[in-house]
Write an enzyme that holds these catalytic residues in place. Structure first.
Site, PDB file in Angstrom:
ATOM      1  N   GLU A 167     -24.402  -0.674   2.525  1.00  0.00           N
ATOM      2  CA  GLU A 167     -24.080  -1.911   1.679  1.00  0.00           C
ATOM      3  C   GLU A 167     -23.128  -2.762   2.619  1.00  0.00           C
ATOM      4  O   GLU A 167     -22.586  -2.427   3.506  1.00  0.00           O
ATOM      5  CB  GLU A 167     -23.339  -1.654   0.672  1.00  0.00           C
ATOM      6  CG  GLU A 167     -21.952  -1.106   0.752  1.00  0.00           C
ATOM      7  CD  GLU A 167     -21.137  -1.274  -0.680  1.00  0.00           C
ATOM      8  OE1 GLU A 167     -21.508  -2.153  -1.490  1.00  0.00           O
ATOM      9  OE2 GLU A 167     -20.058  -0.769  -0.684  1.00  0.00           O
ATOM     10  N   ARG A 226     -17.256  -6.292   5.052  1.00  0.00           N
ATOM     11  CA  ARG A 226     -17.268  -5.043   5.811  1.00  0.00           C
ATOM     12  C   ARG A 226     -18.551  -4.706   5.608  1.00  0.00           C
ATOM     13  O   ARG A 226     -19.208  -4.114   4.387  1.00  0.00           O
ATOM     14  CB  ARG A 226     -16.227  -4.102   5.475  1.00  0.00           C
ATOM     15  CG  ARG A 226     -15.854  -2.903   6.384  1.00  0.00           C
ATOM     16  CD  ARG A 226     -15.017  -2.092   5.606  1.00  0.00           C
ATOM     17  NE  ARG A 226     -15.712  -1.095   4.738  1.00  0.00           N
ATOM     18  CZ  ARG A 226     -15.123  -0.984   3.535  1.00  0.00           C
ATOM     19  NH1 ARG A 226     -14.103  -1.131   3.216  1.00  0.00           N
ATOM     20  NH2 ARG A 226     -15.851  -0.191   2.732  1.00  0.00           N
ATOM     21  N   SER A 258     -11.716  -3.253   1.771  1.00  0.00           N
ATOM     22  CA  SER A 258     -10.182  -2.789   2.119  1.00  0.00           C
ATOM     23  C   SER A 258     -10.025  -1.892   3.100  1.00  0.00           C
ATOM     24  O   SER A 258     -11.174  -1.470   4.120  1.00  0.00           O
ATOM     25  CB  SER A 258      -9.590  -2.032   0.730  1.00  0.00           C
ATOM     26  OG  SER A 258     -10.380  -1.144   0.487  1.00  0.00           O
ATOM     27  N   ASN A 284     -19.829  -5.353   1.889  1.00  0.00           N
ATOM     28  CA  ASN A 284     -18.937  -5.876   1.004  1.00  0.00           C
ATOM     29  C   ASN A 284     -18.419  -7.194   1.302  1.00  0.00           C
ATOM     30  O   ASN A 284     -17.725  -7.453   2.474  1.00  0.00           O
ATOM     31  CB  ASN A 284     -17.690  -4.779   0.874  1.00  0.00           C
ATOM     32  CG  ASN A 284     -17.918  -3.280   0.650  1.00  0.00           C
ATOM     33  OD1 ASN A 284     -18.357  -2.978  -0.418  1.00  0.00           O
ATOM     34  ND2 ASN A 284     -18.199  -2.628   2.144  1.00  0.00           N
ATOM     35  N   GLU A 343     -19.308  -2.294  -7.717  1.00  0.00           N
ATOM     36  CA  GLU A 343     -18.617  -2.324  -6.526  1.00  0.00           C
ATOM     37  C   GLU A 343     -17.511  -0.874  -6.825  1.00  0.00           C
ATOM     38  O   GLU A 343     -17.083  -0.643  -7.713  1.00  0.00           O
ATOM     39  CB  GLU A 343     -17.969  -3.197  -5.964  1.00  0.00           C
ATOM     40  CG  GLU A 343     -18.790  -4.545  -5.801  1.00  0.00           C
ATOM     41  CD  GLU A 343     -19.588  -4.134  -4.651  1.00  0.00           C
ATOM     42  OE1 GLU A 343     -19.310  -3.403  -3.492  1.00  0.00           O
ATOM     43  OE2 GLU A 343     -20.901  -4.608  -4.714  1.00  0.00           O
ATOM     44  N   GLY A 344     -17.130  -0.316  -5.750  1.00  0.00           N
ATOM     45  CA  GLY A 344     -15.841   0.508  -5.875  1.00  0.00           C
ATOM     46  C   GLY A 344     -16.056   1.904  -5.856  1.00  0.00           C
ATOM     47  O   GLY A 344     -15.063   2.461  -5.976  1.00  0.00           O
ATOM     48  N   LYS A 346     -25.933  -5.813  -4.902  1.00  0.00           N
ATOM     49  CA  LYS A 346     -26.966  -4.896  -4.492  1.00  0.00           C
ATOM     50  C   LYS A 346     -28.314  -5.500  -4.409  1.00  0.00           C
ATOM     51  O   LYS A 346     -29.090  -5.260  -3.711  1.00  0.00           O
ATOM     52  CB  LYS A 346     -26.800  -3.612  -5.172  1.00  0.00           C
ATOM     53  CG  LYS A 346     -25.433  -3.072  -5.276  1.00  0.00           C
ATOM     54  CD  LYS A 346     -25.100  -1.974  -4.194  1.00  0.00           C
ATOM     55  CE  LYS A 346     -23.704  -1.114  -4.341  1.00  0.00           C
ATOM     56  NZ  LYS A 346     -22.381  -1.743  -4.344  1.00  0.00           N
ATOM     57  N   ARG A 382     -14.541   6.245   7.276  1.00  0.00           N
ATOM     58  CA  ARG A 382     -14.302   7.158   6.113  1.00  0.00           C
ATOM     59  C   ARG A 382     -15.091   8.329   6.067  1.00  0.00           C
ATOM     60  O   ARG A 382     -16.123   8.303   6.465  1.00  0.00           O
ATOM     61  CB  ARG A 382     -14.511   6.262   4.846  1.00  0.00           C
ATOM     62  CG  ARG A 382     -13.361   5.077   4.672  1.00  0.00           C
ATOM     63  CD  ARG A 382     -13.903   4.170   3.459  1.00  0.00           C
ATOM     64  NE  ARG A 382     -15.384   3.755   3.738  1.00  0.00           N
ATOM     65  CZ  ARG A 382     -16.061   3.167   2.563  1.00  0.00           C
ATOM     66  NH1 ARG A 382     -15.360   3.106   1.554  1.00  0.00           N
ATOM     67  NH2 ARG A 382     -17.234   2.676   2.895  1.00  0.00           N
ATOM     68  N   LYS A 399     -28.856   2.438  -7.665  1.00  0.00           N
ATOM     69  CA  LYS A 399     -27.608   1.592  -7.907  1.00  0.00           C
ATOM     70  C   LYS A 399     -27.634   0.493  -8.679  1.00  0.00           C
ATOM     71  O   LYS A 399     -28.409  -0.356  -8.524  1.00  0.00           O
ATOM     72  CB  LYS A 399     -27.265   1.256  -6.243  1.00  0.00           C
ATOM     73  CG  LYS A 399     -27.228   2.243  -5.196  1.00  0.00           C
ATOM     74  CD  LYS A 399     -26.829   1.546  -3.844  1.00  0.00           C
ATOM     75  CE  LYS A 399     -26.461   2.446  -2.874  1.00  0.00           C
ATOM     76  NZ  LYS A 399     -26.150   1.787  -1.647  1.00  0.00           N
TER      77      LYS A 399
HETATM   78  P1  ADP Z   1     -19.981   0.793  -3.833  1.00  0.00           P
HETATM   79  O1  ADP Z   1     -19.975  -0.445  -4.081  1.00  0.00           O
HETATM   80  O2  ADP Z   1     -19.459   1.494  -5.070  1.00  0.00           O
HETATM   81  O3  ADP Z   1     -18.979   1.217  -2.646  1.00  0.00           O
HETATM   82  P2  ADP Z   1     -21.941   1.965  -1.951  1.00  0.00           P
HETATM   83  O4  ADP Z   1     -23.357   1.401  -2.066  1.00  0.00           O
HETATM   84  O5  ADP Z   1     -21.307   1.862  -0.987  1.00  0.00           O
HETATM   85  O6  ADP Z   1     -21.352   1.417  -3.387  1.00  0.00           O
HETATM   86  O7  ADP Z   1     -22.140   3.672  -2.311  1.00  0.00           O
HETATM   87  C1  ADP Z   1     -20.926   4.370  -2.616  1.00  0.00           C
HETATM   88  C2  ADP Z   1     -21.150   5.523  -1.740  1.00  0.00           C
HETATM   89  O8  ADP Z   1     -22.301   6.331  -2.329  1.00  0.00           O
HETATM   90  C3  ADP Z   1     -21.266   5.403  -0.364  1.00  0.00           C
HETATM   91  O9  ADP Z   1     -19.721   5.145   0.207  1.00  0.00           O
HETATM   92  C4  ADP Z   1     -21.750   6.454  -0.001  1.00  0.00           C
HETATM   93  O10 ADP Z   1     -21.046   7.511   0.233  1.00  0.00           O
HETATM   94  C5  ADP Z   1     -22.761   6.740  -1.061  1.00  0.00           C
HETATM   95  N1  ADP Z   1     -24.125   6.327  -0.887  1.00  0.00           N
HETATM   96  C6  ADP Z   1     -24.555   4.931  -0.985  1.00  0.00           C
HETATM   97  N2  ADP Z   1     -25.869   4.713  -0.816  1.00  0.00           N
HETATM   98  C7  ADP Z   1     -26.168   5.964  -0.022  1.00  0.00           C
HETATM   99  C8  ADP Z   1     -27.432   6.457   0.372  1.00  0.00           C
HETATM  100  N3  ADP Z   1     -28.548   5.110   0.427  1.00  0.00           N
HETATM  101  N4  ADP Z   1     -27.510   7.437   0.997  1.00  0.00           N
HETATM  102  C9  ADP Z   1     -26.363   8.402   1.057  1.00  0.00           C
HETATM  103  N5  ADP Z   1     -25.476   7.965   0.477  1.00  0.00           N
HETATM  104  C10 ADP Z   1     -25.261   6.736  -0.049  1.00  0.00           C
HETATM  105 MG    MG Z   2     -19.253   1.126  -0.617  1.00  0.00          MG
END
Ligand code: ADP
Ligand code: MG
Length: 474
Positions: free
Chosen positions: A144, A125, A151, A146, A368-369, A305, A450, A364
């Site tokens: 990102e 996803r 899910s 996944n 994940e999660g 990442k 979401r 970051k």
């Molecule tokens: P995870 O693997 O924990 O889901 P993500 O990279 O998806 O990691 O980041 C988790 C959440 O953080 C995202 O769903 C988003 O709400 C926020 N986020 C992540 N990267 C960014 C970004 N570059 N700018 C703004 N919000 C972000």
């Molecule tokens: Mg995410």
């Protein structure tokens, strides 16, 4: 991105009535989750959190996200087969991040033994936010991708009906009729079914590898049911069951409780807390087997990442996808600024840049999660502490995406009904199947929207921050 229901947002009685209808509709449609108190028990269930109203999504960006999904499928698949790229890219990370290192060790070991698996199944996803540029024009930016345990494809297949009914109750039947149908659970099941078929053993089963705590079981059941409807048998097992009862025969066929397993679909195994020593052994057993793993360990690593950050370097996409210039252009157009914190002059400069202006970035780790990223003052403090240490290479830095907020109501069990300023994240599900070196299936399988309140910088639905939504294209 104004949605055409600004008028009703402040109409208390109408909103309260619509919310009551919405919650019952969600329960009827099966937008369900088990409760925090009884996460492994279906005697008590609740509705999964969702928005009262659909959220506006610019149709051009929505189409762009769909149009690039097959490219991302191809890219992830290419990375998973590129041993040198993974090795080179993750070299600094695995020195400091034990979890990635452990995954990488299994990856190396199964390659050294020789892959027994010949059919490959990817379900991913790709997640995006809509960055509002300087002139206010929104742009699609990938957050990102996944590649393991992505899910909510099941539950979101059922939110369209709920939001359609809410709009009708609010006197907007025209808008209700414009909501797009969406059924990722069917698309995911089609991919699993294809892999199962190519595996070529009609009595073999599909094994969902599930967590100890299974609050989100209904999301998985949506996919399971699609498989049973196609007469494909599904079993659900945990790592510890595999440790206790899993075995390989001389041809590395995987057996669980006497049943041959054709496909292992991981809804587990993506965070360190999923692994005890025994669970690591179980993971190794699965990876060594001939069964189709969704994903195999190389594909899981392709979703780190660190890999995402390396992809943004000039020339990398071109090297990974030779002869696919248009795909490369489409993919690159979705990238936000990504920066390496590897040791050396480049990483020093990146660290200094982030410390000087932390609100522009997200820091970051390889996790994940949801709930793991660092922002603002916390980002600055952490980076200041580790700026001269190799520990910094367990992180990547990313430009912070700044979407324009919109008002909505987030419906959660036992929570008061109140209007919130919200931002949304759009995910597109991708499914592909490769047999040997030939991609025999490569599709976008539906979407997930979401939405969360702006005060939360981070966190998904499972983390209790975001809620399920339906896009309303504008
Ligand atoms: P995870 O693997 O924990 O889901 P993500 O990279 O998806 O990691 O980041 C988790 C959440 O953080 C995202 O769903 C988003 O709400 C926020 N986020 C992540 N990267 C960014 C970004 N570059 N700018 C703004 N919000 C972000
Ligand atoms: Mg995410």
């Amino acid at each position: 991105m104004a949605a055409p229901w600004e008028d009703v947002l402040r109409d208390g009685p109408a909103i309260r009535e619509a919310a009551a209808v919405a919650v019952d509709a969600a329960l009827l449609q099966g937008v369900l989750m088990r409760t925090e108190g009884q996460p492994n028990d279906s005697d008590v269930v609740n509705f999964a959190p969702f928005t009262l109203l659909p959220s506006a999504v610019p149709s051009a960006l929505f189409e762009q996200a769909y149009a690039v999904q097959q490219d991302f499928n191809m890219l992830v698949d290419a990375i998973s087969q590129n041993k040198e790229f993974l090795e080179h890219t993750l070299a600094s990370t695995i020195k400091v991040d034990d979890f990635t290192a452990r995954l990488f060790r299994i990856h190396t070991q199964v390659l050294e033994e020789g892959l027994a698996q010949s059919v490959f199944l990817g379900i991913n996803r790709s997640d995006y936010m809509f960055d509002s540029g300087v002139d206010g024009t929104p742009a699609l930016k990938q957050i990102e991708i996944n590649t393991i345990a992505a899910s909510f494809g099941g539950l979101t297949s059922r939110t369209v009906a709920v939001h359609g009914q809410v709009l009708k109750v609010l006197g907007k039947p025209q808008e209700a009729s414009r909501l797009l149908p969406n059924n990722p659970s069917r698309g995911l099941a089609l991919g699993i079914a294809k892999a199962w078929e190519l595996y070529g053993s009609p009595s073999a089963v599909v094994m969902f590898l599930v967590e100890e705590v299974q609050r989100n079981i209904f999301d998985q059941r949506c996919v399971e049911n699609e498989l049973w409807n196609r007469n494909i048998p599904v079993i659900r097992r945990r790592f510890r069951d595999v440790f206790e009862k899993g075995s390989l025969d001389e041809a590395k066929r995987l057996y669980m409780d006497g049943k041959e397993v054709a496909v292992v679909y991981y809804r587990e195994g993506y965070v360190p807390s999923n692994y005890s020593e025994q669970n690591w052994e179980a993971r190794l057993l699965l990876e060594r087997s001939r069964a189709v793993k969704c994903p195999d360990i190389a594909t899981q690593l392709a979703g780190t990442k660190k890999v995402q950050q390396e992809l943004s370097r000039p020339g990398t996409l071109e090297r990974l996808l030779p002869g696919h210039a248009e795909a490369v252009t489409r993919i690159r157009a979705t990238f936000a600024g990504l920066y390496s914190l590897d040791m050396g002059a480049e990483g020093d400069k990146v660290a200094a840049m982030a410390i000087a202006d932390p609100d522009r970035f997200v820091l970051k780790p390889q996790r994940e999660g949801g709930g793991n990223n660092l922002y603002g003052e916390e980002l600055r403090q952490v980076l200041e502490k580790i700026r001269d240490s190799p520990q910094r290479t367990s992180y990547i830095l990313m430009d912070k995406i700044k979407p324009r907020p919109a008002l909505n109501y987030l419906l959660r069990a036992h929570s008061p009904l109140q209007v919130s300023e919200c931002v949304s994240e759009l995910g597109i599900f991708g499914v592909y199947v490769r047999q040997g070196s030939e991609l025999v299936l490569n599709e976008a399988a539906g979407h997930l929207l979401r939405t969360k309140a702006v005060e939360h910088a981070d966190g998904g639905v499972a983390a209790g921050v975001a809620v399920l939504d339906t896009p309303f294209l504008v």
